[in-house]
Design a protein around this motif. Structure first.
Motif, short mmCIF file in Angstrom:
data_model
loop_
_atom_site.label_atom_id
_atom_site.label_comp_id
_atom_site.label_asym_id
_atom_site.label_seq_id
_atom_site.Cartn_x
_atom_site.Cartn_y
_atom_site.Cartn_z
N ALA A 1 5.78 5.90 13.57
CA ALA A 1 4.95 7.12 13.58
C ALA A 1 5.75 8.33 13.12
O ALA A 1 5.24 9.20 12.41
N LEU A 2 7.02 8.39 13.51
CA LEU A 2 7.88 9.50 13.07
C LEU A 2 8.13 9.45 11.56
O LEU A 2 8.34 10.48 10.93
N LEU A 3 8.11 8.25 11.00
CA LEU A 3 8.32 8.10 9.56
C LEU A 3 7.08 8.37 8.74
O LEU A 3 7.16 8.47 7.51
N TYR A 4 5.93 8.47 9.40
CA TYR A 4 4.68 8.68 8.68
C TYR A 4 4.74 10.00 7.90
O TYR A 4 5.13 11.03 8.41
N GLU A 5 4.34 9.90 6.65
CA GLU A 5 4.30 11.06 5.76
C GLU A 5 2.91 11.13 5.14
O GLU A 5 2.53 10.23 4.39
N PRO A 6 2.12 12.14 5.50
CA PRO A 6 0.78 12.23 4.92
C PRO A 6 0.82 12.29 3.39
O PRO A 6 1.70 12.93 2.81
N GLU A 7 -0.13 11.61 2.78
CA GLU A 7 -0.20 11.64 1.31
C GLU A 7 -0.78 12.96 0.88
O GLU A 7 -1.72 13.47 1.46
N THR A 8 -0.19 13.53 -0.15
CA THR A 8 -0.67 14.83 -0.64
C THR A 8 -1.51 14.70 -1.85
O THR A 8 -1.54 13.74 -2.53
N GLU B 1 15.57 8.87 0.90
CA GLU B 1 15.45 8.57 2.33
C GLU B 1 16.12 7.25 2.73
O GLU B 1 16.18 6.94 3.91
N ILE B 2 16.65 6.53 1.77
CA ILE B 2 17.33 5.29 2.07
C ILE B 2 18.54 5.53 2.97
O ILE B 2 18.99 4.66 3.70
N PHE B 3 19.05 6.77 2.95
CA PHE B 3 20.22 7.13 3.76
C PHE B 3 19.83 7.75 5.10
O PHE B 3 20.69 8.18 5.86
N SER B 4 18.54 7.76 5.40
CA SER B 4 18.05 8.36 6.65
C SER B 4 18.36 7.46 7.84
O SER B 4 18.09 6.26 7.82
N PHE B 5 18.89 8.07 8.90
CA PHE B 5 19.19 7.32 10.12
C PHE B 5 17.91 6.74 10.71
O PHE B 5 17.90 5.61 11.21
N ASN C 1 0.78 -1.23 0.00
CA ASN C 1 0.00 0.00 0.00
C ASN C 1 0.82 1.29 0.00
O ASN C 1 0.25 2.36 0.11
N ARG C 2 2.12 1.22 -0.10
CA ARG C 2 2.97 2.40 -0.12
C ARG C 2 3.91 2.34 -1.31
O ARG C 2 4.28 1.28 -1.78
N ASP C 3 4.32 3.51 -1.81
CA ASP C 3 5.27 3.58 -2.91
C ASP C 3 6.67 3.74 -2.34
O ASP C 3 7.16 4.84 -2.12
N TRP C 4 7.31 2.60 -2.04
CA TRP C 4 8.61 2.62 -1.40
C TRP C 4 9.71 3.11 -2.32
O TRP C 4 10.63 3.78 -1.87
#
Length: 128
Positions: free
Chosen positions: A121-128, A61-65, A49-52
């Motif tokens: 929850a911190l990684l959650y990004e609302p869909e625009t 974001e693959i380099f995100s800690f 359900n997400r576009d990874w």
């Protein structure tokens, strides 16, 4: 609040209840099996359900800690689940020497799962 975070919080409450009602095997065992199955199914649900590719590869974001910390916590949780199930099965067979280990692992799972939910929850990004 998105449905995945809400569902994770509800299942965390189920897990807390199962932890405190551990003496009631008819509640504890099915509740924990349900929570573990939920946690094993969540990556598949998110993948479907997400576009990874867009977020991780194209968005960089693959380099995100935070991404790597979340992944590490998820893998830690899965390892703890395996150890917990093994100890639980031995307890069911009567090896009571593992009781303290099982309890300590349960506390570790509660903490690891809470951290997985919070980082998710911190990684959650609302869909625009």
């Amino acid at each position: 609040m998105p449905e995945t975070i809400a569902a994770s919080l509800v299942t965390y409450l189920v897990m807390l209840a199962a932890y405190y009602w551990a003496r009631h095997r008819a509640i504890h065992i099915p509740a924990m099996i349900g929570v573990i199955l939920f946690d094993l199914g969540m990556p598949f649900y998110l993948y479907m359900n997400r576009d990874w590719k867009e977020r991780l590869i194209d968005g960089g974001e693959i380099f995100s800690f935070l991404i790597w910390m979340h992944l590490g916590l998820v893998l830690t949780l899965y390892v703890l689940y395996v150890m917990q199930v093994q100890a639980g099965l031995k307890l069911r067979k009567g090896e009571n020497s593992l009781r303290e280990t099982h309890i300590a692992q349960g506390r570790g799972i509660l903490l690891a799962r809470l951290m997985v939910i919070l980082t998710g929850a911190l990684l959650y990004e609302p869909e625009t």
